[in-house]
Design a protein around this motif. Structure first.
Motif, PDB file in Angstrom:
ATOM      1  N   UNK A 105      -6.266   4.118 -13.562  1.00 14.47           N
ATOM      2  CA  UNK A 105      -5.417   4.177 -12.363  1.00 14.47           C
ATOM      3  C   UNK A 105      -5.587   2.885 -11.571  1.00 14.47           C
ATOM      4  N   UNK A 106      -6.825   2.433 -11.393  1.00 14.41           N
ATOM      5  CA  UNK A 106      -7.084   1.191 -10.659  1.00 14.41           C
ATOM      6  C   UNK A 106      -6.425  -0.010 -11.318  1.00 14.41           C
ATOM      7  N   UNK A 107      -6.354  -0.029 -12.645  1.00 18.39           N
ATOM      8  CA  UNK A 107      -5.734  -1.136 -13.377  1.00 18.39           C
ATOM      9  C   UNK A 107      -4.211  -1.088 -13.313  1.00 18.39           C
ATOM     10  N   UNK A 108      -3.649   0.027 -12.853  1.00 22.62           N
ATOM     11  CA  UNK A 108      -2.200   0.181 -12.823  1.00 22.62           C
ATOM     12  C   UNK A 108      -1.644   0.772 -14.096  1.00 22.62           C
ATOM     13  N   UNK A 109      -2.518   1.366 -14.931  1.00 20.13           N
ATOM     14  CA  UNK A 109      -2.091   1.927 -16.208  1.00 20.13           C
ATOM     15  C   UNK A 109      -1.752   3.408 -16.148  1.00 20.13           C
ATOM     16  N   UNK A 110      -2.174   4.087 -15.106  1.00 18.92           N
ATOM     17  CA  UNK A 110      -1.892   5.507 -14.947  1.00 18.92           C
ATOM     18  C   UNK A 110      -1.514   5.807 -13.510  1.00 18.92           C
ATOM     19  N   UNK A 111      -0.635   6.762 -13.354  1.00 20.82           N
ATOM     20  CA  UNK A 111      -0.364   7.360 -12.047  1.00 20.82           C
ATOM     21  C   UNK A 111      -0.983   8.748 -12.095  1.00 20.82           C
ATOM     22  N   UNK A 112      -1.285   9.289 -10.945  1.00 26.71           N
ATOM     23  CA  UNK A 112      -1.894  10.612 -10.892  1.00 26.71           C
ATOM     24  C   UNK A 112      -1.334  11.387  -9.704  1.00 26.71           C
ATOM     25  N   UNK A 113      -1.362  12.708  -9.815  1.00 18.83           N
ATOM     26  CA  UNK A 113      -0.992  13.543  -8.674  1.00 18.83           C
ATOM     27  C   UNK A 113      -1.672  14.902  -8.843  1.00 18.83           C
ATOM     28  N   UNK A 114      -1.913  15.520  -7.711  1.00 25.39           N
ATOM     29  CA  UNK A 114      -2.477  16.858  -7.729  1.00 25.39           C
ATOM     30  C   UNK A 114      -1.449  17.848  -8.222  1.00 25.39           C
ATOM     31  N   UNK A 115      -1.929  18.921  -8.809  1.00 23.84           N
ATOM     32  CA  UNK A 115      -1.048  19.935  -9.368  1.00 23.84           C
ATOM     33  C   UNK A 115      -1.696  21.298  -9.137  1.00 23.84           C
ATOM     34  N   UNK A 116      -1.911  21.645  -7.887  1.00 23.19           N
ATOM     35  CA  UNK A 116      -2.585  22.904  -7.584  1.00 23.19           C
ATOM     36  C   UNK A 116      -4.042  22.824  -7.980  1.00 23.19           C
ATOM     37  N   UNK A 117      -4.423  23.552  -9.014  1.00 23.44           N
ATOM     38  CA  UNK A 117      -5.800  23.548  -9.493  1.00 23.44           C
ATOM     39  C   UNK A 117      -6.030  22.532 -10.597  1.00 23.44           C
ATOM     40  N   UNK A 118      -5.056  21.676 -10.833  1.00 31.00           N
ATOM     41  CA  UNK A 118      -5.127  20.728 -11.941  1.00 31.00           C
ATOM     42  C   UNK A 118      -4.668  19.351 -11.458  1.00 31.00           C
ATOM     43  N   UNK A 119      -4.466  18.459 -12.400  1.00 34.12           N
ATOM     44  CA  UNK A 119      -3.979  17.121 -12.102  1.00 34.12           C
ATOM     45  C   UNK A 119      -2.967  16.741 -13.179  1.00 34.12           C
ATOM     46  N   UNK A 120      -2.011  15.906 -12.815  1.00 30.06           N
ATOM     47  CA  UNK A 120      -1.047  15.350 -13.768  1.00 30.06           C
ATOM     48  C   UNK A 120      -1.316  13.855 -13.872  1.00 30.06           C
ATOM     49  N   UNK A 121      -1.014  13.285 -15.028  1.00 32.93           N
ATOM     50  CA  UNK A 121      -1.075  11.838 -15.211  1.00 32.93           C
ATOM     51  C   UNK A 121       0.272  11.349 -15.727  1.00 32.93           C
ATOM     52  N   UNK A 122       0.543  10.086 -15.487  1.00 29.31           N
ATOM     53  CA  UNK A 122       1.783   9.480 -15.968  1.00 29.31           C
ATOM     54  C   UNK A 122       1.480   8.045 -16.382  1.00 29.31           C
ATOM     55  N   UNK A 123       1.967   7.640 -17.539  1.00 28.36           N
ATOM     56  CA  UNK A 123       1.742   6.297 -18.047  1.00 28.36           C
ATOM     57  C   UNK A 123       2.472   5.289 -17.178  1.00 28.36           C
ATOM     58  N   UNK A 124       1.797   4.197 -16.876  1.00 29.54           N
ATOM     59  CA  UNK A 124       2.363   3.153 -16.025  1.00 29.54           C
ATOM     60  C   UNK A 124       1.871   1.795 -16.500  1.00 29.54           C
ATOM     61  N   UNK A 125       2.537   0.776 -16.045  1.00 29.75           N
ATOM     62  CA  UNK A 125       2.104  -0.603 -16.283  1.00 29.75           C
ATOM     63  C   UNK A 125       2.179  -1.356 -14.970  1.00 29.75           C
ATOM     64  N   UNK A 126       1.205  -2.222 -14.720  1.00 28.63           N
ATOM     65  CA  UNK A 126       1.223  -2.983 -13.465  1.00 28.63           C
ATOM     66  C   UNK A 126       2.313  -4.041 -13.485  1.00 28.63           C
ATOM     67  N   UNK A 127       2.768  -4.400 -12.304  1.00 27.35           N
ATOM     68  CA  UNK A 127       3.786  -5.436 -12.174  1.00 27.35           C
ATOM     69  C   UNK A 127       5.161  -4.914 -12.538  1.00 27.35           C
ATOM     70  N   UNK A 128       6.105  -5.147 -11.702  1.00 27.15           N
ATOM     71  CA  UNK A 128       7.442  -4.665 -11.976  1.00 27.15           C
ATOM     72  C   UNK A 128       8.004  -3.965 -10.766  1.00 27.15           C
ATOM     73  N   UNK A 129       9.233  -3.664 -10.811  1.00 27.88           N
ATOM     74  CA  UNK A 129       9.913  -3.041  -9.686  1.00 27.88           C
ATOM     75  C   UNK A 129       9.691  -1.547  -9.669  1.00 27.88           C
ATOM     76  N   UNK A 130       8.883  -1.102  -8.740  1.00 29.81           N
ATOM     77  CA  UNK A 130       8.701   0.324  -8.475  1.00 29.81           C
ATOM     78  C   UNK A 130       8.439   1.175  -9.686  1.00 29.81           C
ATOM     79  N   UNK A 131       8.036   2.361  -9.443  1.00 21.26           N
ATOM     80  CA  UNK A 131       7.674   3.254 -10.538  1.00 21.26           C
ATOM     81  C   UNK A 131       8.748   4.249 -10.833  1.00 21.26           C
TER      82      UNK A 131
END
Length: 131
Positions: A105-131
């Motif tokens: 996440x710190x490197x910009x390779x993953x996004x994360x969000x809470x999901x109640x009692x769990x967590x979701x992840x999303x693939x990302x890449x640093x640099x670029x226009x918005x997610x």
């Protein structure tokens, strides 16, 4: 990281400011380059996360044990391993896996969000226009 280095969008995804969401083939093509050689210890996570992600690069309701014993094992299996070979999820894995995911996440390779009692992840890449 500082608060100004994290963006949270309207859907609750938190990611490194300037990162963009990508699909698994795009992430596979660029993720190891972003990580660099000095982070070789987390390269196996790339393969596991690719296998776990859907076509949009999302891993909804991430469950550490299922990920470790499923997609991560599948990504690390080699020709000498039995087809049913699996990594063993234990206390060590439970303590280091979240640390490596947060590092991504710190490197910009993953996004994360809470999901109640769990967590979701999303693939990302640093640099670029918005997610």
């Amino acid at each position: 990281m500082t608060p100004d280095q994290i963006t949270t969008d309207d859907d609750g995804w938190g990611y490194r400011t300037g990162a963009r969401f990508v699909d698994p083939p795009t992430w596979e093509k660029h993720a190891e380059t972003v990580m660099g050689r000095r982070n070789i210890h987390i390269w196996p996570l790339v393969e596991g996360l690719i296998l776990a992600a859907d076509n949009q690069g999302q891993i909804i309701d991430y469950q550490p044990r299922k990920f470790y014993e499923g997609p991560l094992s599948d990504g690390m299996r080699n020709e000498d391993d039995a087809p049913d070979w699996r990594l063993a999820y234990d206390r060590f894995a439970a303590s280091v896996l979240p640390m490596f995911l947060f590092q991504m996440v710190e490197m910009g390779l993953l996004a994360t969000r809470g999901n109640g009692n769990s967590v979701d992840y999303r693939l990302a890449l640093p640099g670029g226009e918005g997610a």
